[in-house]
Design a protein around this motif. Structure first.
Motif, short mmCIF file in Angstrom:
data_model
loop_
_atom_site.label_atom_id
_atom_site.label_comp_id
_atom_site.label_asym_id
_atom_site.label_seq_id
_atom_site.Cartn_x
_atom_site.Cartn_y
_atom_site.Cartn_z
N TYR A 1 49.22 35.29 38.33
CA TYR A 1 48.87 36.67 38.80
C TYR A 1 50.24 36.57 39.88
O TYR A 1 50.96 37.72 39.86
CB TYR A 1 47.71 36.84 39.59
CG TYR A 1 47.54 38.27 40.04
CD1 TYR A 1 47.17 39.40 39.10
CD2 TYR A 1 47.56 38.21 41.43
CE1 TYR A 1 46.99 40.35 39.82
CE2 TYR A 1 47.31 39.76 42.05
CZ TYR A 1 47.07 40.77 41.20
OH TYR A 1 46.90 42.04 41.71
N PHE B 1 49.67 44.49 45.48
CA PHE B 1 49.90 43.81 44.62
C PHE B 1 50.14 42.43 44.73
O PHE B 1 49.95 41.58 43.95
CB PHE B 1 50.89 44.35 43.51
CG PHE B 1 50.20 45.36 42.44
CD1 PHE B 1 49.05 45.29 41.78
CD2 PHE B 1 50.44 46.73 42.50
CE1 PHE B 1 48.44 46.07 40.97
CE2 PHE B 1 49.85 47.62 41.85
CZ PHE B 1 48.77 47.59 41.25
N ASN C 1 52.23 49.04 36.42
CA ASN C 1 51.28 48.21 37.33
C ASN C 1 50.32 49.29 38.33
O ASN C 1 49.22 48.65 38.64
CB ASN C 1 52.05 47.65 38.35
CG ASN C 1 51.73 46.10 38.46
OD1 ASN C 1 50.53 45.79 37.66
ND2 ASN C 1 52.60 45.26 39.05
N SER D 1 56.33 50.29 45.25
CA SER D 1 54.93 50.14 44.88
C SER D 1 54.37 48.93 44.90
O SER D 1 53.14 48.75 45.36
CB SER D 1 54.82 51.29 43.68
OG SER D 1 55.31 50.24 42.72
N GLN D 2 54.88 48.07 44.55
CA GLN D 2 54.44 46.75 44.47
C GLN D 2 53.85 46.34 45.66
O GLN D 2 52.69 45.67 45.97
CB GLN D 2 55.40 45.51 43.83
CG GLN D 2 55.81 45.76 42.32
CD GLN D 2 54.31 45.26 41.61
OE1 GLN D 2 53.55 45.97 41.21
NE2 GLN D 2 54.13 43.85 41.32
N ILE E 1 57.61 41.36 38.86
CA ILE E 1 57.86 42.58 38.68
C ILE E 1 58.31 43.46 39.81
O ILE E 1 59.13 44.10 39.68
CB ILE E 1 56.13 43.14 38.47
CG1 ILE E 1 55.84 42.72 36.87
CG2 ILE E 1 56.08 44.79 38.26
CD1 ILE E 1 54.26 43.12 36.68
N LEU F 1 46.91 46.61 35.31
CA LEU F 1 45.85 45.63 35.20
C LEU F 1 44.41 46.16 36.13
O LEU F 1 44.61 46.20 37.13
CB LEU F 1 46.02 44.30 35.67
CG LEU F 1 47.27 43.54 35.04
CD1 LEU F 1 47.45 42.30 35.73
CD2 LEU F 1 46.89 43.32 33.55
N VAL G 1 39.35 42.65 32.50
CA VAL G 1 40.77 43.38 32.77
C VAL G 1 40.91 44.24 31.47
O VAL G 1 40.72 43.99 30.38
CB VAL G 1 41.85 42.22 32.64
CG1 VAL G 1 43.02 42.93 33.17
CG2 VAL G 1 41.62 41.08 33.80
N LEU H 1 45.16 36.72 35.87
CA LEU H 1 44.86 37.13 37.05
C LEU H 1 44.52 36.11 38.11
O LEU H 1 44.15 36.49 39.23
CB LEU H 1 43.20 37.56 36.64
CG LEU H 1 43.08 39.22 35.96
CD1 LEU H 1 41.99 39.51 35.73
CD2 LEU H 1 43.75 40.02 36.99
N GLY H 2 44.52 34.78 37.57
CA GLY H 2 44.48 33.70 38.61
C GLY H 2 45.73 33.23 39.02
O GLY H 2 46.33 34.30 39.90
N PRO I 1 40.56 37.37 42.03
CA PRO I 1 41.37 38.77 41.98
C PRO I 1 40.29 39.62 42.53
O PRO I 1 40.33 40.68 43.13
CB PRO I 1 42.10 39.29 40.99
CG PRO I 1 42.13 37.82 40.27
CD PRO I 1 40.97 36.72 40.73
N GLN J 1 53.35 39.23 39.38
CA GLN J 1 53.48 40.54 40.27
C GLN J 1 54.74 40.13 41.15
O GLN J 1 55.47 41.25 41.24
CB GLN J 1 52.44 40.45 41.28
CG GLN J 1 50.92 40.70 40.66
CD GLN J 1 51.14 41.92 39.94
OE1 GLN J 1 51.76 42.77 40.28
NE2 GLN J 1 50.20 42.07 38.86
N LEU K 1 41.07 45.98 37.04
CA LEU K 1 39.79 45.00 37.08
C LEU K 1 38.60 45.77 36.59
O LEU K 1 38.19 46.83 37.24
CB LEU K 1 39.73 44.53 38.58
CG LEU K 1 40.86 43.44 38.73
CD1 LEU K 1 40.75 43.00 40.26
CD2 LEU K 1 40.62 42.28 37.88
#
Lengths: 645, 370
Positions: free
Chosen positions: B229, B258, A57, B252-253, B236, A61, A223, B225-226, A195, B233, A63
């Motif tokens: 997302y 994120f 991560n 980290s998240q 994760i 992803l 992406v 991504l929308g 995003p 996330q 952008l």
């Protein structure tokens, strides 16, 4: 007996309640167990997978910001485009000693001690694998120099980004607006959040077309999925979804005309709007003074911002659409149209002007002290007689004047992608009662009749009004090319042809008859004859004493107290193609100040370039030549090319 | 009894568990703001301790007083809901907030309490033999459905559903005949079916974004991504926490932004990432204990009002945390319900503390009877 039954029922119910509470408790317990089981699955069973994903991560992803749609003028000349911006970023964890790297970097490009400290501080705040921008807008030379030295600069990554750049910025600033780095406030008002907006300093439209058409211009982010190792280094790109660039926008503005008009208005606090009568396309929309939108792109400095904000000529304001002024005598056409439509006056009926109009004990004055004598409607427009229109306004009444004003396009905002559109104002009796608590007086109607008092119009609205009078159709302005669904067929205004002809003739006489208020500013080319109307709107009250001693000349007043000069016109008279309005704030009289400007701009459009001096009356040709050559020279010498390239 | 002496009789274990949960919250807020008291931790602490004292004050007030004002609370709550419909601030595309100068109130949150109070009052006053009478079933149903519809129009589907759920739950506990619930359940399924049939037609019953949320809920990979997302996330973050977590302030998240709404609705993910399975199960156990103590308390009371009040409010609390946790794990759609006592936010904090105040009052006066 019944009491006994009641008690058994009650104890039965109590038992049922207890049972159900326990049952519900068990249900809750099983829900919790289910949640716990799921957490266990996520955090223990599949944890390794997710840990990998979390590591991935870091850059998993990535952008790819979409390239913003470009903005063109009507001929396809780019106005807002994206330029390559050479920058370098720094990833802390790839450098053993960031301080040393920065020092080394400072020996290649200019990077003062303060900036270095700031970068180091920024790094401390963020995680070690977040790229921090060290320098932007580098020259190619610096950029190449750094690229060559990369092996000795661990953690430094050269990147090429895109930055908005505005051509012809001064004349387009008020239409196109500008983009700027997204703020927290912007982000909050976005729903759902794209995003791409979370990229720090991502640029979004802040003003004008850039703001209003933001969603079209922005496009969709691509992406790129990349695999990274534990230290964050990109090993390889796994796959890449291409984003979609933003849509391009084509404006209806003609750049050559736009530049000419803004050069012509330079030095004044003024605005002008020129509309194609047939399609409603706005060919030029200028407001001066202007500003350089490029300064906003990377964030404007506080002092520059304050300077723009505190300038009394308001460079940030788009006066053509946001400035609402008393329309002055340009409003007389509205009153005339209303009266003719209602049959309250005939074309040959005359009204006598003695220089003032008596209403009770109060005198309402005509601008011509001695009076105009007997006048027909056509003559009253030509000479802009106030008394005539006091009388007419009184006959029509404020309500019906207001109705006509709205029909001609005043008092409403059009659906244009511009920020800060003013609706102008058409007063009503009810409004005055609510606003001031006093009743509407006949005197108020008289003032409205000559465009003073409460009514307000924007230059755009005046141009639309003129276009509607010239065509008899409900012309609506548009600024995006082909946005008008049926451009060739606007609805008819349903105003009688006779009415329109009489008003047009009056407007024709303003410029082309000896006693017209703008006779000096006629054109001699018979194919391009202009019809128009002057307007001078007072911003202060003239007291009775002053009127007796002689009204103070505009030149003797402080700038802020001077009258606004207005002029609105259409041409060619025989076959109207263009409508134009010019407003010069505190410019003085409309006939002296605004009319000559309007003639220059209109002739430019009719000739399709700098007009020949033969279009001007003989006595004015020397002066016209000098003025036009001056403007031509300035237009040609102005190069709006980014100094960074 | 002297009010100060009354305090001795409050449910101390419950009070301590509330405090423990809030401490968890402060810890997490401190972490998500990158190790800083601002901008979230400090106001949250202030708010908590003021309302913590409020619980003591409320518990000293007789439960009969709370019972008496219940109908008025309901009317007030409903009035606020209507007010927010007309005068509310629009935040995130929905009118949910009412700006009362001092505090920005989310009336749909406060309404949950007043509805539980009103329903408890209703069943307390209703003669026993009428509990399952169709007319007397319809009345509370209207008390539930009308406000739920107003909330739904805000539009806030999540809260509307929660209101209905809690209301029906109180009716269930009150002992309404089981047949009604069977019938209701079946009609709900039918309604759901119609709802999905309405999609894309001009009489569409939900906003497009609701449908889209449901879509991505069913298959988050549609739009990584929308809307999907958030869930991706968040999962994760949860999963990567593992058994012991990545360590406090090391996630980290969460540290990398994120996560969306990481200080409010998604704070559970931060907890999961930084403290791992032990942290999440720990919080879940604390929550369960709070619910358990409430249930014991409800069983110990002697009057119907207290019993229904406690179970209803306890259910409110339960829906908060269970829906929130299910949501961040991707088991339920993202509906914007906070993690009680942990998420940052004044409105939900005050509502939850008020409901504990009522629960404690019922507990203190459990033997009074009336």
């Amino acid at each position: 007996m019944s009491k006994f039954k009641d008690t058994t029922l009650k104890s039965k119910l109590i038992r049922r309640v207890h049972r159900r509470i326990v049952l519900a408790g068990l249900l809750k317990a099983s829900t919790v167990a289910l949640l716990g089981w799921n957490i266990r699955k996520l955090q223990i069973e599949d944890s390794e997978d997710y840990k990998l994903l979390a590591d991935a991560n870091r850059v998993n992803l990535r952008l790819i910001p979409p390239s913003r749609g470009l903005i063109f003028d009507r001929l396809g000349t780019p106005i807002a485009l994206n330029e390559q911006n050479y920058k370098i970023v720094f990833i802390r964890e790839q450098a053993a000693d960031p301080r040393k790297v920065l020092k080394k970097l400072a020996s290649i490009i200019e990077l003062d001690q303060k900036r270095q400290e700031k970068i180091l501080q920024d790094m401390k705040k963020r995680s070690p694998f977040i790229p921090i921008t060290v320098a932007e807008n580098l020259t190619w030379k610096d950029f190449a120099h750094i690229s060559v030295n990369l092996p000795s600069l661990p953690g430094i990554i050269p990147e090429v980004g895109l930055t908005r750049h505005y051509q012809e910025y001064e004349s387009y600033a008020h239409i196109v607006g500008y983009v700027g780095p997204i703020s927290d406030k912007d982000l909050k008002s976005e729903k759902p959040v794209d995003p791409v907006l979370q990229i720090p300093k991502f640029q979004i439209g802040k003003v004008g077309v850039e703001k209003k058409l933001e969603t079209h211009l922005r496009g969709r982010a691509g992406v790129s999925k990349v695999e990274v190792n534990a230290s964050g280094r990109v090993m390889r790109e796994l796959n890449r979804t291409q984003g979609k660039s933003g849509e391009n926008i084509h404006l209806t503005i003609a750049t050559n005309l736009q530049k000419f008009a803004s050069e012509r208005l330079k030095g004044m606090s003024a605005s002008s709007v020129l509309i194609d009568i047939k399609s409603g396309d706005i060919l030029s929309l200028v407001s001066t003074p202007s500003y350089n939108p490029n300064n906003f792109v990377l964030g404007i400095s506080q002092s520059d911002w304050n300077a723009l904000l505190n300038d009394e000529r308001k460079p940030l304001l788009n006066k053509a659409t946001s400035g609402a002024y008393p329309p002055g005598s340009t409003f007389k056409m509205v009153v005339a149209a209303a009266a003719l439509e209602l049959g309250l006056i005939g074309l040959n009926d005359k009204i006598f002007c003695a220089g003032f109009y008596e209403l009770g004990s109060r005198n309402f004055h005509c601008w011509l002290k001695g009076g105009h004598g007997k006048l027909t409607l056509q003559e009253a427009i030509q000479k802009s007689c106030d008394v005539y229109f006091y009388e007419l306004a009184r006959k029509v009444g404020v309500k019906r004047i207001g109705d006509m004003a709205r029909r001609l396009g005043l008092g409403q905002a059009y659906n244009l992608p511009l920020t800060g559109l003013s609706k102008g104002f058409v007063p009503t009796k009810k409004w005055k009662k609510e606003r001031f608590g006093t009743s509407w007086l006949v005197g108020d109607t008289l003032n409205v009749g000559i465009g003073q008092g409460f009514s307000l119009a924007t230059p755009l609205q005046l141009a639309v009004m003129t276009a509607r009078l010239a065509s008899g159709k409900e012309v609506t302005p548009n600024i995006i090319k082909n946005s008008n669904k049926n451009p060739d067929n606007p609805k008819a205004l349903s105003i009688k042809e006779n009415t329109l002809v009489a008003i047009r003739k009056g407007m024709f006489d303003v410029l082309n008859e000896k006693d017209g208020t703008a006779f000096n500013f006629r054109t001699t080319n018979h194919n391009f004859l202009i019809a128009g109307k002057t307007g001078t709107s007072q911003v202060r009250r003239i007291t009775r004493e002053e009127r007796e001693e002689g009204v103070i000349k505009n030149e003797d007043l402080p700038w802020k107290m001077r009258d606004h000069a207005l002029f609105t016109c259409f041409a060619p008279f025989k076959n109207p193609k263009y409508a134009l309005s010019v407003v010069v704030e505190h410019g003085g009289s409309g006939s002296k100040v605004a009319a000559p400007i309007a003639r220059d701009i209109m002739l430019f459009q009719l000739y399709g370039g700098i007009p020949p001096v033969t279009a001007y009356p003989e006595k004015q040709q020397v002066e016209a030549r000098k003025r036009l050559m001056d403007i031509e020279k300035k237009i040609n010498s102005r190069t709006n090319i980014n100094p960074n390239i | 009894m002297n009010p100060f002496i009354k305090i001795i009789y409050i449910n101390w274990p419950l009070q301590i568990l509330i405090l423990a949960t809030a401490l968890f919250g402060f810890l997490m807020l401190y972490s998500v703001s990158g190790g800083s008291w601002d901008p979230w931790t400090k106001p949250q602490i202030n708010r908590f301790f003021i309302s913590f004292i409020l619980i003591f004050v409320m518990s000293a007030i007789s439960i009969s007083f709370w019972q008496k004002i219940s109908p008025f609370c309901y009317i007030l709550g409903l009035a606020l809901l209507i007010a927010v419909y007309f005068y509310g601030d629009t935040g995130m595309g929905a009118k949910r907030w009412l700006d009362l100068r001092i505090i920005k109130l989310q009336p749909s949150e406060a309404f949950k309490i007043s509805m539980v109070m009103a329903l408890a009052y209703y069943y307390h006053k209703l003669p026993v033999n009428k509990v399952s009478h169709p007319f007397y079933v319809l009345v509370p149903l209207l008390l539930i459905i009308i406000p739920a519809l107003i909330v739904f129009r805000q539009p806030d589907l999540g809260t509307a559903l929660v209101i209905i759920m809690i209301g029906i739950f109180v009716m269930f506990i009150a002992g309404v005949h089981f047949g009604y619930f069977l019938f209701g359940g079946l009609s709900f399924c039918t309604l759901l079916f119609i709802l999905f049939q309405s999609r894309g037609t001009d009489w569409q019953l939900l906003k497009d974004y609701h449908f889209r949320r449901i879509d991505t809920f069913l298959d988050p990979s549609v739009d990584p991504l929308g809307a999907g997302y958030h869930i991706t996330q968040s999962k994760i973050a949860l999963g990567s926490g593992g058994l012991f977590g990545r360590g406090y302030m090391q996630g980290s998240q969460s540290q990398l932004n994120f996560l969306p709404e990481k200080h409010t609705d998604f704070i559970f993910t931060t907890l999961a990432e930084e403290f791992g399975f032990f942290g999440t199960i720990g919080l879940l156990i604390i929550y369960s204990l709070i619910v358990a103590f409430c249930i014991f308390s409800a069983l110990a009371t002697t009057d119907k009002f207290s019993r229904l009040l406690i179970t209803g409010l306890c259910m409110t609390f339960f829906t908060y945390f269970s829906i929130n946790i299910a949501m961040v794990m991707g088991l339920l759609p993202v509906v914007g319900i906070p993690l009680p006592l942990v998420s940052y936010g004044g409105s939900s904090m005050i509502v939850i503390m008020l409901s504990f105040g009522l629960i404690q009052s019922a507990h203190v006066h459990k033997n009074v009877g009336f």
